[in-house]
Design an enzyme around this catalytic site. Structure first.
Site, PDB file in Angstrom:
ATOM      1  N   GLY A 141      16.170  -2.613  -7.207  1.00 56.35           N
ATOM      2  CA  GLY A 141      15.457  -1.519  -7.866  1.00 56.35           C
ATOM      3  C   GLY A 141      15.383  -0.327  -6.943  1.00 56.35           C
ATOM      4  O   GLY A 141      15.734   0.784  -7.305  1.00 56.35           O
ATOM      5  N   GLN A 143      13.489  -9.488   4.359  1.00 53.70           N
ATOM      6  CA  GLN A 143      13.137  -8.118   3.999  1.00 53.70           C
ATOM      7  C   GLN A 143      13.506  -7.166   5.128  1.00 53.70           C
ATOM      8  O   GLN A 143      14.010  -6.065   4.892  1.00 53.70           O
ATOM      9  CB  GLN A 143      11.638  -8.013   3.724  1.00 53.70           C
ATOM     10  CG  GLN A 143      11.232  -8.627   2.415  1.00 53.70           C
ATOM     11  CD  GLN A 143      10.042  -7.887   1.805  1.00 53.70           C
ATOM     12  OE1 GLN A 143      10.070  -6.672   1.666  1.00 53.70           O
ATOM     13  NE2 GLN A 143       9.020  -8.618   1.457  1.00 53.70           N
ATOM     14  N   LYS A 185      -0.378  -6.711   5.528  1.00 57.17           N
ATOM     15  CA  LYS A 185      -0.154  -5.292   5.271  1.00 57.17           C
ATOM     16  C   LYS A 185       1.248  -5.132   4.676  1.00 57.17           C
ATOM     17  O   LYS A 185       2.034  -6.071   4.659  1.00 57.17           O
ATOM     18  CB  LYS A 185      -0.268  -4.484   6.573  1.00 57.17           C
ATOM     19  CG  LYS A 185      -1.625  -4.650   7.263  1.00 57.17           C
ATOM     20  CD  LYS A 185      -1.847  -3.625   8.370  1.00 57.17           C
ATOM     21  CE  LYS A 185      -1.109  -3.957   9.638  1.00 57.17           C
ATOM     22  NZ  LYS A 185      -1.522  -3.088  10.783  1.00 57.17           N
ATOM     23  N   GLY A 186       1.539  -3.909   4.197  1.00 62.25           N
ATOM     24  CA  GLY A 186       2.845  -3.659   3.592  1.00 62.25           C
ATOM     25  C   GLY A 186       3.972  -3.865   4.596  1.00 62.25           C
ATOM     26  O   GLY A 186       3.881  -3.429   5.740  1.00 62.25           O
ATOM     27  N   GLY A 245       7.898  -4.511   3.366  1.00 66.24           N
ATOM     28  CA  GLY A 245       9.295  -4.313   2.978  1.00 66.24           C
ATOM     29  C   GLY A 245       9.871  -2.984   3.418  1.00 66.24           C
ATOM     30  O   GLY A 245      10.849  -2.928   4.165  1.00 66.24           O
ATOM     31  N   GLU A 246       9.282  -1.903   2.925  1.00 62.79           N
ATOM     32  CA  GLU A 246       9.880  -0.599   3.194  1.00 62.79           C
ATOM     33  C   GLU A 246       9.635  -0.110   4.623  1.00 62.79           C
ATOM     34  O   GLU A 246      10.394   0.703   5.134  1.00 62.79           O
ATOM     35  CB  GLU A 246       9.382   0.414   2.167  1.00 62.79           C
ATOM     36  CG  GLU A 246       9.908   0.110   0.786  1.00 62.79           C
ATOM     37  CD  GLU A 246       9.201   0.904  -0.292  1.00 62.79           C
ATOM     38  OE1 GLU A 246       9.792   1.843  -0.814  1.00 62.79           O
ATOM     39  OE2 GLU A 246       8.037   0.571  -0.619  1.00 62.79           O
TER      40      GLU A 246
HETATM   41 MO1  MOS Z   1       9.494   1.745  -3.280  1.00 62.24          MO
HETATM   42  S1  MOS Z   1      10.875   3.294  -3.148  1.00 62.24           S
HETATM   43  O1  MOS Z   1       7.944   2.428  -3.188  1.00 62.24           O
HETATM   44  O2  MOS Z   1       9.910   1.182  -4.928  1.00 62.24           O
END
Ligand code: MOS
Length: 736
Positions: A236, A636, A699-700, A702-703
């Site tokens: 996605g 990830q 905490k976050g 992946g990105e």
């Molecule tokens: Mo991510 S670009 O916040 O789906």
């Protein structure tokens, strides 16, 4: 044994590798027909006429829809956090605002028939000169849009004075191109209307709930009459985080022909119909003492957006939070409106662009002061968020820098550019740090304990491909005292408890926290049954003395025990259900500032004659709080580093300055890393439980792992070659 913390393999791995996972386009619907989009070849103007006579007579064609006969849709105001990618809805009027805008929709029995009939449609245009994004003139047209998410500008202290008075100054402009998401799975919608007027959309989306909301608003039907389903995503990357017009077109087409309709974007159409990352032009000024301590930071960013929506790429936000600067920090964002579809978030939006500018500038400061780049960052570390003045909940950036450096062998680096060699190659090593936004969003989940002692988790959340099915099973398993393989997970359907989209790297901390709460509710009900139910085995005991493991409840210090299955049978129950409703305060209203952190280290080798760049090795050290599953977390990180390599060296969507069209529009014209580009990637996690971030302590992640890869590589390239490239991607011709 606790399942959380174990490197459990993906529970959907077998389904995916055997072809058993049903992606949206794989879903067969009886009587289904196909729609194909015809799109504008000009970027600005209007359609004068659309001759569809030949198309209507072509074999298999059921309908041809243009602005003259398309049912009307409600226009919904735009916001960064609303569910629509762009407000301009095609096939509603004769205007053309961007190249690749849909101008007609053909519905036919087969996809080939629809596509062929589309080629028979003759469109005549009145063409205006398109507004395009041009780095040389962009500033003249820049405007400050209305604020719809974070403040557009910020000023703390007097950054400009601090920089003007500083002993050492760095001021540079960094530029990054437009990029496209390029997921393997194309965008596709299958729309079907039931006899009772219920609309079901099988949609390749990161947000079933938001898609339902948008379809309700635009089509004017109540949310209860809409189901949206997406069980598996083939990538996605943010492009499926918001809803795009084709989903709405599919819904209306199905209504018009009264048949289920599948509308799948072609690879080329994905370049103009489902968002992209906007280019940025960022200027950074740093002021510092001779010892490297920052006195001032100014970071200004500019990006193109569409004519109709104010998409702001918040690239300068990183500089509000990452480093301490004694005299002040100022940031700003502006946009330029051009003939484009609306940009959207892409694979670590905001931060991944912002850190390229900030962390390259920090490297330039390291060389200007003669201080080691790791040491320079340690000297500017802070326990307090400069922007909000709040302490960070947890910030293991120091550990990221020191442990990452140790793993990498940073102490063997000689700082002089071109000083390290491997045969005929020059070798360079670079570092960059990162801070990443942690989102706190509400979400609900349901857990059902079944008569056979197994459990089912349900939430209208998503597994975008990162392992949500797996980590939710782990979390529920621990809360229930079950083995994880006794827990099934259902996601991606609006008929399940409402949750948040799979964006912002937020799913573990939020949607999965709701799963834990739901499982805990079931556990408490089961304990209650064991204490006070029919023939209660632990009658009179205290609830806290009940231990549950492997599906069996036992009373401490006794031999008394009973399985879940027996307990339910004894009480005449086929199931016990529990709900989780995770409703955190928004991050901005909390007592602490919550962010994830990283330090990443890259080693490159460059062919000095050909300018060819190879990544030799890479170390990423991450503070994403508690890691729920080290295996999926590592995967990830590998994915994020690969995205970052693409950003650094390969990815760019080019625009024809005359026609305003994206030129690439295919994998053959848009480079992304492949296996041969990727060396050994070394990943370590240095964070711990963060109670402010999530009940799970996570905490976050992946990105975060995509952020600062590009500056680490660009800094390594400077070290290797002595050339400072401030324009991404760093291609051969820029290095020669
Ligand atoms: Mo991510 S670009 O916040 O789906």
């Amino acid at each position: 044994m606790n399942a959380v913390g174990q490197p459990i393999s993906r529970v959907d791995g077998r389904l995916k590798t055997t072809g058993g996972a049903r992606y949206t386009a794989d879903i067969p619907l009886g009587g289904m027909v196909h729609a194909a989009i015809v799109y504008s070849t000009i970027a600005s103007g209007r359609t004068v006429s659309i001759d569809s006579q030949a198309a209507e007579k072509a074999p298999g064609v059921l309908a041809v829809l243009t602005h003259s006969n398309m049912p009307r849709m409600n226009r919904v105001p735009w916001s960064h956090l609303r569910p629509q990618g762009q407000t301009y809805l095609p096939l509603q009027d004769d205007s053309i605002h961007y190249a690749g805008q849909p101008v007609a929709l053909v519905i036919a029995d087969t996809l080939d028939q629809a596509t062929h009939a589309g080629t028979l449609i003759k469109v005549t245009y009145e063409t205006h000169i398109p507004a395009v994004f041009d780095l040389r003139t962009a500033n003249e047209d820049a405007v400050v849009p209305p604020q719809r998410m974070w403040p557009l500008s910020s000023s703390l202290g007097d950054a400009d004075k601090a920089i003007a008075d500083a002993a050492i100054k760095i001021e540079q402009t960094y530029t990054m191109p437009d990029r496209h998401h390029n997921p393997m799975e194309p965008h596709v919608t299958l729309a079907v209307w039931d006899d009772d007027g219920t609309l079901t959309l099988y949609d390749s989306t990161q947000m079933v709930v938001g898609t339902r909301k948008l379809a309700s608003l635009v089509l004017g039907i109540p949310e209860e009459k809409i189901n949206v389903v997406c069980e598996f995503l083939g990538g996605g990357f943010g492009g499926k985080s918001w809803s795009w017009p084709h989903t709405l077109l599919a819904a209306l087409a199905a209504k018009v022909v009264n048949r289920p309709v599948r509308l799948q974007l072609t690879r080329a159409q994905m370049y103009s119909m489902a968002g992209h990352q906007a280019a940025t032009v960022q200027t950074i000024a740093l002021g510092a003492e001779h010892g490297g301590k920052l006195t001032g930071i100014r970071h200004d960013s500019l990006n193109p957006t569409s004519l109709f929506d104010d998409y702001v790429e918040y690239a300068a936000v990183a500089s509000r939070h990452l480093w301490h600067a004694s005299g002040g920090i100022a940031t700003s964002h502006r946009v330029v409106h051009v003939n484009r579809n609306t940009p959207v978030v892409l694979r670590a939006p905001m931060e991944a662009q912002g850190h390229f500018a900030l962390e390259c500038a920090m490297d330039e400061l390291a060389y200007a002061t003669g201080i080691d780049p790791v040491e320079l960052r340690l000297r500017n570390d802070t326990d307090t968020d400069p922007y909000s003045g709040r302490p960070f909940s947890t910030r293991a950036l120091r550990e990221c820098l020191t442990k990452g450096a140790a793993r990498f062998g940073w102490d063997k680096r000689t700082p002089e550019p071109r000083s390290m060699r491997d045969g005929r190659y020059v070798v360079g090593q670079g570092v960059a740090a990162a801070i990443f936004t942690h989102w706190r969003w509400p979400g609900k989940a349901g857990v059902t304990l079944k008569g056979n002692g197994s459990a089912l988790v349900e939430a209208a959340a998503h597994d975008i491909g990162t392992g949500t099915y797996t980590v939710m099973a782990q979390v529920a398993a621990d809360a229930l005292g079950l083995a994880p393989n006794r827990v099934a997970v259902r996601l991606g359907d609006t008929r399940l408890p409402e949750s948040h989209p799979a964006i912002g790297s937020a799913t573990v901390a939020n949607a999965t926290a709701a799963v834990m709460l739901a499982a805990q509710a079931v556990r408490e009900k089961a304990i209650e049954l064991a204490l006070t139910g029919r023939d209660a085995p632990f009658v009179g005991a205290a609830p806290e003395d009940v231990i549950i493991a492997d599906g069996r409840l036992a009373l401490a210090k006794t031999n008394l025990n009973i399985t879940y299955a027996e307990l339910l049978a004894r009480n005449g129950l086929s199931s016990v259900v529990g709900g989780g409703d995770y409703a955190p305060v928004e991050e901005v209203n909390g007592a602490k500032a919550i962010f994830s952190f990283s330090a990443v280290f890259a080693e490159v080798r460059v062919d000095p004659d050909l300018g060819l760049v190879r990544l030799n090795r890479f170390v990423g050290a991450y503070d994403a709080g508690r890691i729920i599953n080290p295996k999926t977390a590592r995967s990830q990180a590998i994915g994020g580093i690969i995205w970052g390599l693409g950003q650094a060296l390969l990815e760019q969507s080019e625009t024809d300055p005359a026609s305003g069209q994206f030129i690439n529009r295919n994998y053959s014209g848009y480079l992304v890393p492949t296996n041969a580009d990727i060396p050994e990637l070394n990943v370590l996690f240095v964070g711990g439980f963060d109670e402010e971030a999530s009940p799970l302590g996570a905490k976050g992640l992946g990105e975060l792992t995509a952020v600062s890869v590009a500056p680490a590589i660009a800094n390594a390239l400077y070290h290797a070659t002595g050339k400072r490239i401030r324009d991404l991607p760093v291609t051969v011709e820029k290095l020669l």
